[in-house]
Scaffold this active site. Structure first.
Site, PDB file in Angstrom:
ATOM      1  N   ASP A  87       0.922  -1.234   0.090  1.00 33.83           N
ATOM      2  CA  ASP A  87       0.074   0.028  -0.079  1.00 33.83           C
ATOM      3  C   ASP A  87       0.845   1.234  -0.122  1.00 33.83           C
ATOM      4  O   ASP A  87       0.520   2.204  -0.587  1.00 33.83           O
ATOM      5  CB  ASP A  87      -0.985  -0.099   1.189  1.00 33.83           C
ATOM      6  CG  ASP A  87      -1.785   1.359   1.433  1.00 33.83           C
ATOM      7  OD1 ASP A  87      -2.517   1.675   0.518  1.00 33.83           O
ATOM      8  OD2 ASP A  87      -1.663   1.962   2.294  1.00 33.83           O
TER       9      ASP A  87
ATOM     10  N   GLU B 204      -1.920  -5.552  -3.582  1.00 33.19           N
ATOM     11  CA  GLU B 204      -1.055  -4.612  -2.716  1.00 33.19           C
ATOM     12  C   GLU B 204       0.262  -5.510  -2.026  1.00 33.19           C
ATOM     13  O   GLU B 204       1.226  -5.043  -2.079  1.00 33.19           O
ATOM     14  CB  GLU B 204      -1.704  -3.932  -1.676  1.00 33.19           C
ATOM     15  CG  GLU B 204      -2.554  -2.904  -2.132  1.00 33.19           C
ATOM     16  CD  GLU B 204      -3.440  -2.137  -1.051  1.00 33.19           C
ATOM     17  OE1 GLU B 204      -3.644  -1.034  -1.076  1.00 33.19           O
ATOM     18  OE2 GLU B 204      -3.747  -2.714   0.099  1.00 33.19           O
TER      19      GLU B 204
END
Length: 244
Positions: free
Chosen positions: A60, A132
């Site tokens: 992320d 992610e």
């Protein structure tokens, strides 16, 4: 047999990544971890390693930073607001599910039996997390330069295709823009509904503020046409404001 089959599937994924994107993992365990759900480990105590969640946390941050750097360099004339707007659209997790499918990561996720039966392999929320985690694994294994090269292929190239438009809530953005100085009456009105050759329909809608027509839009549903009208109105208004 399950472990051998799992190893074979990892090899298939690695071959696919190498042939399509010239990606090569030195540490296969990182790739496996990025694709492993917690319930799988609970059901397979013989399998060593962690689930994807720590890599998701790292990925992320890498996505946010990589996208910001790319946009900063590519659009030197854009102000902070415009850069932020596009960055937010690009790192919307909804787009990550589409990217996971494009990379075929959904085929290789190691799921617990219950999650498999519940259809988790096609669940957007899981595919967003897996994307992610994959980026986090790639960063640890190959470094930032490889991550940027890969993102230029699969993510940044989509800017010019208008890919991220679908993840922007233009109706809300238009409302915020129009009401920045106080409440106004915004109305969407259907103008027409025409059949298409493939049994679909095309709708045309106009958006008005205080009875003044701002723009029209089209779509295969009333909702899609309203979004198109809002996008046209918002872009026309902001472009006009920039020229003043």
């Amino acid at each position: 047999m399950k472990i051998k089959r799992g190893q074979k599937r990892m090899e298939e994924l690695e071959q696919e990544l190498a042939s399509q994107y010239d990606l090569h993992f030195d540490n296969e365990q990182l790739l496996q971890e990025a694709l492993t759900q917690a319930n799988y480990l609970n059901e397979h105590p013989e399998v060593e390693g962690n689930d994807y969640q720590r890599l998701e946390f790292l990925g992320d941050a890498v996505m946010q930073q990589s996208t910001a750097v790319y946009l900063f360099k590519r659009f030197p004339d854009w102000d902070e607001g415009r850069l932020t707007e596009l960055r937010i659209a690009m790192v919307q997790t909804r787009s990550f599910a589409a990217l996971s499918r494009e990379l075929h990561l959904d085929r290789y996720i190691r799921l617990g039996r219950g999650e498999e039966l519940s259809g988790a392999r096609q669940r957007d929320s899981l595919l967003e997390d897996i994307w992610e985690a994959f980026i986090g694994a790639l960063y640890l294994d190959q470094g930032q330069a490889v991550v940027m090269r890969f993102l230029e292929q699969i993510l940044f190239a989509k800017i010019d295709e208008g890919f991220f438009e679908q993840f922007v809530d233009y109706k809300s953005k238009l409302q915020e823009y129009l009401q920045k100085d106080g409440p106004v009456a915004i109305k969407y009105q259907k103008l027409s509904e025409k059949p298409l050759a493939n049994n679909d329909q095309i709708f045309e809608v106009e958006v008005m503020v205080n009875q003044q027509v701002l723009a029209t839009g089209q779509g295969k549903s009333t909702k899609a046409a309203e979004k198109d009208a809002a996008r046209n109105a918002y872009q026309q208004l902001t472009t006009s404001a920039e020229k003043k």
